[in-house]
Design a protein around this motif. Structure first.
Motif, PDB file in Angstrom:
ATOM      1  N   ASP A 123       0.805  -1.233   0.000  1.00 54.85           N
ATOM      2  CA  ASP A 123       0.000   0.000   0.000  1.00 54.85           C
ATOM      3  C   ASP A 123       0.833   1.275   0.000  1.00 54.85           C
ATOM      4  N   PHE A 124       1.996   1.217  -0.621  1.00 51.59           N
ATOM      5  CA  PHE A 124       2.829   2.414  -0.713  1.00 51.59           C
ATOM      6  C   PHE A 124       2.772   2.960  -2.135  1.00 51.59           C
ATOM      7  N   LYS A 125       2.288   4.189  -2.266  1.00 57.41           N
ATOM      8  CA  LYS A 125       2.172   4.864  -3.563  1.00 57.41           C
ATOM      9  C   LYS A 125       1.455   3.984  -4.587  1.00 57.41           C
ATOM     10  N   ILE A 126       0.266   3.589  -4.238  1.00 57.46           N
ATOM     11  CA  ILE A 126      -0.514   2.643  -5.035  1.00 57.46           C
ATOM     12  C   ILE A 126      -0.671   3.102  -6.482  1.00 57.46           C
ATOM     13  N   GLY A 127      -1.164   4.300  -6.678  1.00 57.38           N
ATOM     14  CA  GLY A 127      -1.387   4.798  -8.037  1.00 57.38           C
ATOM     15  C   GLY A 127      -0.105   4.899  -8.842  1.00 57.38           C
ATOM     16  N   THR A 128       0.937   5.379  -8.219  1.00 55.54           N
ATOM     17  CA  THR A 128       2.228   5.511  -8.905  1.00 55.54           C
ATOM     18  C   THR A 128       2.788   4.139  -9.274  1.00 55.54           C
ATOM     19  N   CYS A 129       2.679   3.200  -8.358  1.00 53.84           N
ATOM     20  CA  CYS A 129       3.163   1.841  -8.639  1.00 53.84           C
ATOM     21  C   CYS A 129       2.381   1.213  -9.788  1.00 53.84           C
ATOM     22  N   LEU A 130       1.071   1.378  -9.756  1.00 51.28           N
ATOM     23  CA  LEU A 130       0.256   0.841 -10.856  1.00 51.28           C
ATOM     24  C   LEU A 130       0.655   1.459 -12.185  1.00 51.28           C
ATOM     25  N   TYR A 131       0.887   2.766 -12.170  1.00 51.31           N
ATOM     26  CA  TYR A 131       1.294   3.431 -13.412  1.00 51.31           C
ATOM     27  C   TYR A 131       2.611   2.848 -13.936  1.00 51.31           C
ATOM     28  N   TYR A 132       3.610   2.733 -13.065  1.00 50.96           N
ATOM     29  CA  TYR A 132       4.891   2.175 -13.499  1.00 50.96           C
ATOM     30  C   TYR A 132       4.727   0.740 -13.997  1.00 50.96           C
ATOM     31  N   MET A 133       3.925  -0.061 -13.291  1.00 51.26           N
ATOM     32  CA  MET A 133       3.724  -1.448 -13.728  1.00 51.26           C
ATOM     33  C   MET A 133       3.041  -1.492 -15.092  1.00 51.26           C
ATOM     34  N   ALA A 134       2.085  -0.595 -15.319  1.00 49.65           N
ATOM     35  CA  ALA A 134       1.408  -0.535 -16.618  1.00 49.65           C
ATOM     36  C   ALA A 134       2.386  -0.101 -17.709  1.00 49.65           C
ATOM     37  N   PHE A 135       3.139   0.930 -17.436  1.00 47.84           N
ATOM     38  CA  PHE A 135       4.110   1.425 -18.408  1.00 47.84           C
ATOM     39  C   PHE A 135       5.138   0.341 -18.748  1.00 47.84           C
ATOM     40  N   ILE A 136       5.667  -0.313 -17.719  1.00 48.94           N
ATOM     41  CA  ILE A 136       6.658  -1.366 -17.934  1.00 48.94           C
ATOM     42  C   ILE A 136       6.042  -2.528 -18.711  1.00 48.94           C
ATOM     43  N   SER A 137       4.820  -2.896 -18.356  1.00 51.26           N
ATOM     44  CA  SER A 137       4.144  -3.975 -19.085  1.00 51.26           C
ATOM     45  C   SER A 137       4.041  -3.630 -20.569  1.00 51.26           C
ATOM     46  N   LYS A 138       3.696  -2.391 -20.861  1.00 48.69           N
ATOM     47  CA  LYS A 138       3.611  -1.946 -22.262  1.00 48.69           C
ATOM     48  C   LYS A 138       4.972  -2.052 -22.935  1.00 48.69           C
ATOM     49  N   GLU A 139       6.015  -1.599 -22.247  1.00 46.25           N
ATOM     50  CA  GLU A 139       7.369  -1.645 -22.806  1.00 46.25           C
ATOM     51  C   GLU A 139       7.853  -3.072 -23.031  1.00 46.25           C
ATOM     52  N   LEU A 140       7.400  -4.000 -22.197  1.00 42.36           N
ATOM     53  CA  LEU A 140       7.798  -5.398 -22.322  1.00 42.36           C
ATOM     54  C   LEU A 140       6.918  -6.174 -23.299  1.00 42.36           C
TER      55      LEU A 140
END
Length: 160
Positions: A123-140
Motif C-alpha cells: 500500500d505504498f504509492k498505489i497509483g504511482t506503482c500501478l502506473y509504473y507497472m502498466a508502463f513497464i508492461s507496455k514496454e515489455l
C-alpha cells in the motif's frame, strides 16, 4: 516533516551511534548525499568487520546507504544496499518503491516491475506503482496486462 523524523529514527535505532547517525540524517535532509553516504560506508564497514550489531541495525544502515546512492544516481550501489536491507529483513515503508525506482532508472524493467508490485502490495504509492507497472508492461510487450492496469488506474480515487 522528514527533517525531524530522520534523526529520530537514527537515534532510536542505533543508540551506540546516535551522534554520528544524527549528523548523517542532517546531511541527508540537507541534500548532502555524497557526504552522508561516505560516512555511512565507514559505519557499515565497522558494523561488519567488528560484528557490532544485529541484523536490524545492519539493515537500517544498508537501507540508508541505498537511499543516499539512489539520490546521487549511483543505482548499482543503491540496488546492492536495498537488496542487502531486504536480505537482513529490514523494512521501511518505501524500501520496495525506492528499489523499484533504482531498477527502473537502470533500465532493468522486469526487476523494477517486481518491486513496484511489492510496493503496491504494501500500500505504498498505489497509483504511482500501478502506473509504473502498466508502463513497464507496455514496454515489455505485455499489452493486455498494461491495458488492465491502466483501467485499474482510471478507477482509483483522485487522491491515489
Amino acid at each position: 516533516m522528514k527533517r525531524f523524523y530522520l534523526p529520530l529514527v537514527f537515534s532510536l535505532s542505533i543508540p551506540a551511534f546516535a551522534v554520528d547517525l544524527s549528523e548523517i540524517a542532517k546531511l541527508y535532509a540537507e541534500g548532502r548525499y555524497q557526504t552522508s553516504s561516505e560516512k555511512l560506508e565507514l559505519i557499515y564497514q565497522d558494523l561488519y568487520q567488528n560484528n557490532k550489531s544485529d541484523y536490524k541495525t545492519r539493515g537500517l544502515v544498508s537501507y540508508w546507504l541505498g537511499m543516499n546512492y539512489n539520490r546521487i544516481q549511483d543505482f548499482d550501489k543503491a540496488i546492492k544496499y536495498f537488496l542487502k536491507a531486504i536480505e537482513l529483513d529490514y523494512r521501511a515503508p518505501d524500501l520496495f518503491y525506492e528499489l523499484a525506482q533504482a531498477y527502473f532508472a537502470s533500465e532493468k524493467l522486469k526487476e523494477a516491475k517486481i518491486y513496484f508490485n511489492e510496493s503496491f502490495k504494501n500500500d505504498f504509492k498505489i497509483g504511482t506503482c500501478l502506473y509504473y507497472m502498466a508502463f513497464i508492461s507496455k514496454e515489455l510487450g505485455e499489452k493486455n496486462n498494461a491495458k488492465s492496469l491502466y483501467e485499474v488506474i482510471s478507477k482509483l480515487p483522485k487522491d491515489e
